[in-house]
Design an enzyme around this catalytic site. Structure first.
Site, mmCIF file in Angstrom:
data_model
loop_
_atom_site.group_PDB
_atom_site.id
_atom_site.type_symbol
_atom_site.label_atom_id
_atom_site.label_comp_id
_atom_site.label_asym_id
_atom_site.label_seq_id
_atom_site.Cartn_x
_atom_site.Cartn_y
_atom_site.Cartn_z
ATOM 1 N N HIS A 131 1.543 5.233 -2.161
ATOM 2 C CA HIS A 131 1.090 6.238 -3.126
ATOM 3 C C HIS A 131 2.342 6.925 -3.667
ATOM 4 C CE1 HIS A 131 -3.155 6.092 -1.654
ATOM 5 N NE2 HIS A 131 -2.551 5.735 -0.532
ATOM 6 N N PHE A 132 2.817 6.449 -4.822
ATOM 7 C CA PHE A 132 4.041 7.033 -5.382
ATOM 8 C C PHE A 132 3.765 8.221 -6.312
ATOM 9 C CE2 PHE A 132 7.423 3.414 -4.703
ATOM 10 C CZ PHE A 132 7.391 3.684 -3.349
ATOM 11 N N ARG A 133 2.466 8.581 -6.438
ATOM 12 C CA ARG A 133 2.067 9.883 -6.991
ATOM 13 C C ARG A 133 2.310 10.094 -8.479
ATOM 14 N NH1 ARG A 133 -1.137 10.695 -2.863
ATOM 15 N NH2 ARG A 133 -0.171 11.468 -0.954
ATOM 16 N N HIS B 76 0.837 -1.207 0.000
ATOM 17 C CA HIS B 76 0.000 0.000 0.000
ATOM 18 C C HIS B 76 0.867 1.250 0.000
ATOM 19 C CE1 HIS B 76 -3.879 1.978 1.777
ATOM 20 N NE2 HIS B 76 -3.200 2.843 1.023
ATOM 21 N N ASN C 269 -4.977 6.527 -6.878
ATOM 22 C CA ASN C 269 -5.442 7.923 -6.786
ATOM 23 C C ASN C 269 -4.393 8.910 -7.268
ATOM 24 O OD1 ASN C 269 -3.841 7.348 -4.563
ATOM 25 N ND2 ASN C 269 -4.897 8.765 -3.209
ATOM 26 N N HIS D 290 -10.833 0.884 1.386
ATOM 27 C CA HIS D 290 -10.650 2.011 2.310
ATOM 28 C C HIS D 290 -11.996 2.189 2.996
ATOM 29 C CE1 HIS D 290 -8.935 6.113 3.384
ATOM 30 N NE2 HIS D 290 -10.174 6.138 3.839
ATOM 31 N N ASP E 241 0.845 2.614 3.691
ATOM 32 C CA ASP E 241 0.004 3.708 3.198
ATOM 33 C C ASP E 241 0.873 4.961 3.014
ATOM 34 O OD1 ASP E 241 -2.088 5.146 2.275
ATOM 35 O OD2 ASP E 241 -3.206 5.234 4.156
ATOM 36 N N HIS F 37 3.165 14.161 1.105
ATOM 37 C CA HIS F 37 2.755 15.511 0.699
ATOM 38 C C HIS F 37 3.920 16.407 1.093
ATOM 39 C CE1 HIS F 37 -1.411 14.301 0.014
ATOM 40 N NE2 HIS F 37 -1.374 13.666 1.169
ATOM 41 N N HIS G 86 -5.499 -0.371 6.131
ATOM 42 C CA HIS G 86 -5.247 0.486 7.307
ATOM 43 C C HIS G 86 -6.313 0.423 8.406
ATOM 44 C CE1 HIS G 86 -7.643 2.884 4.610
ATOM 45 N NE2 HIS G 86 -6.627 3.333 3.905
HETATM 46 O O1 DOR Z 1 -4.505 9.960 4.354
HETATM 47 C C1 DOR Z 1 -4.598 9.463 3.246
HETATM 48 N N1 DOR Z 1 -3.810 9.882 2.237
HETATM 49 N N2 DOR Z 1 -5.495 8.522 3.018
HETATM 50 C C2 DOR Z 1 -5.785 8.087 1.779
HETATM 51 O O2 DOR Z 1 -6.685 7.296 1.628
HETATM 52 C C3 DOR Z 1 -5.073 8.612 0.623
HETATM 53 C C4 DOR Z 1 -3.760 9.168 1.020
HETATM 54 C C5 DOR Z 1 -3.137 10.010 -0.048
HETATM 55 O O3 DOR Z 1 -3.131 9.561 -1.211
HETATM 56 O O4 DOR Z 1 -2.629 11.084 0.250
HETATM 57 ZN ZN ZN Z 2 -3.735 4.767 0.952
#
Ligand code: DOR
Ligand code: ZN
Length: 421
Positions: A58-60, A56, A90, A174, A299, A303, A228
């Protein structure tokens, strides 16, 4: 002659720990015993584990590469002993079409330095392609956001009902209930206190969603993976439904941090689902002890510092984690809360089993040579400056941790060797 030997290490296998050499040739483990090779690494006194698999992250990429990209994300992963990641959908555009999947795959093939795969996003209107998408070997699961989070993806229970009918790979859920979320947001509208995040995204909101998801999974007898898990309330619901097809995950931030952390870090620990109480935190550890938690995944949701350093309502949710999960867990091994075998199970063997990763998750002849060497005596402080993630901060800044991955081998290639070795 073999390519590489990890010599005389304490090899962690599902049957226990034994001192041996791990012999590597053409990216595979070809022997556990004794041997010789062109390149040898002395692992005396150190543990050899299967590379961690973070199911899990998020490599953006594409679309948000100012936060992270496949290169920086994978460098962070490898530095933390993670040799395979599953990336979430996402991104921008979201991974919900054949074209966006193709684009993401091309980007990852070009830039990602560790093994990778994807969770494909479920969204209104894409159910007709899911059967086809499922055949793609890079797709390991389908992500369902039952409550809106970063990226704005959303899946209704009606749609989830339909999707369970179609797919066989795990649905990664989720679990936060959108209706309850909206009610709470109305109630707390205007708040700028970060700690209210845990009230707005309450444990009730998570529990209700888990309950509805598990009813649907049971109805269709399909695989579901609750991402999570953060609270006792969710654990109680999962306990009622737990089978081989119902699996769950916890994150390092829910294991190591709780609501008190808002006082120190404010929006920097704003995440979805949010941090919970100390009792919830203890319940997660207890569930690990009882063998109820299947995997730990990060997860990893980077940011930038600037994006987080604003008022509550404007700050995005998410914390980075991929490079510190393993050191944090190894530290717990040193403290006696976990065994090294349990760590290998939670971050390697079980994620490989749940998501059907062939030849991964174990140190066994014929398996991929994704290996890490861990020095359980090495003590180091986690520092923002040392982070390889593009966002350059971690909620664990300043934590002194004993037990670190010092060598990472990915596909038979030596990726990192810390200087002390
Ligand atoms: O806190 C979170 N950030 N929960 C998520 O489900 C997505 C993730 C994100 O992509 O920043
Ligand atoms: Zn996530």
């Amino acid at each position: 002659m073999a390519d590489l030997i990890l010599k005389n290490g304490k090899v962690v296998t599902p049957d226990g720990v034994r001192t041996a050499d791990v012999v590597v040739e053409n990216g595979k483990i070809v022997g556990i015993g004794q041997g010789s090779a062109g390149k040898e690494i002395d692992c005396s006194g150190k543990y050899i584990l299967p590379g961690a698999i973070d199911a899990h992250v998020h490599f953006r990429e594409p679309g948000m590469t100012h936060k992270e990209d496949f290169k920086t994300g994978s460098e962070a992963a490898l530095a933390g002993g993670v040799t395979m990641i599953l990336d979430m959908p996402n991104t921008a555009p979201p991974t919900v079409t054949i074209e966006s999947l193709k684009e993401k795959k091309a980007l990852a093939k070009e830039k990602c330095k560790c093994n990778f795969g994807f969770h494909f996003g479920i969204t209104e209107g894409n159910s007709d392609i899911l059967k086809k998408v499922e055949k793609d070997p890079y797709v390991y699961g389908f992500k369902a956001y039952m409550g809106e989070s970063t990226g704005g993806m959303i899946c209704s229970y009606e749609l989830l009902d339909k999707v369970f009918e179609i797919v066989s790979k795990p649905v990664v859920a989720h679990a936060e209930d959108q209706e309850i979320l909206e009610e709470n947001m109305r109630e707390f509208k205007g708040t700028e206190d970060p700690k209210m995040h845990s009230e707005i995204r309450s444990d009730k909101c998570a529990r209700e969603s888990v309950k509805k998801i598990l009813h649907l999974a049971k109805k269709h007898d399909k695989k579901v993976h609750i991402a999570h898990v953060s609270s006792m309330a969710e654990l109680e619901e999962i306990r009622k439904f737990k089978t081989d097809k119902v699996t769950c995950e916890v994150t390092p931030h829910h294991l190591f941090l709780n609501v008190h952390e808002y006082e120190n870090q404010g929006n920097f620990v704003k995440t979805n689902p949010p941090l919970r109480t100390r009792e919830d935190q203890e319940a997660l550890w207890d569930a690990i002890d009882k063998g109820f938690v299947d995997i730990i995944a990060t997860d990893h949701a980077p940011h930038t510092f600037e994006e987080k350093d604003v008022t509550y309502s404007k700050a995005p949710s998410g914390v980075p984690g991929v490079e510190n999960m393993l050191p944090l867990l190894l530290n717990e091994v040193n403290k006696g809360r976990l065994t090294i075998g349990k760590v290998a199970e939670l971050v390697s063997r079980r994620p490989a089993e749940i998501f059907g990763m062939k030849n991964k998750g174990k140190i066994e002849v014929g398996y991929d040579a994704d290996l890490i060497v861990c020095d359980m005596d090495l003590e180091k402080t986690i520092l923002n400056d040392h982070q390889k993630t593009k966002c350059k901060w971690t909620p664990f800044n300043g934590w002194k941790v004993k037990g670190w991955p010092v060598v990472t081998v990915c596909g038979g290639k030596i990726i990192q060797v810390l200087s002390r070795l």
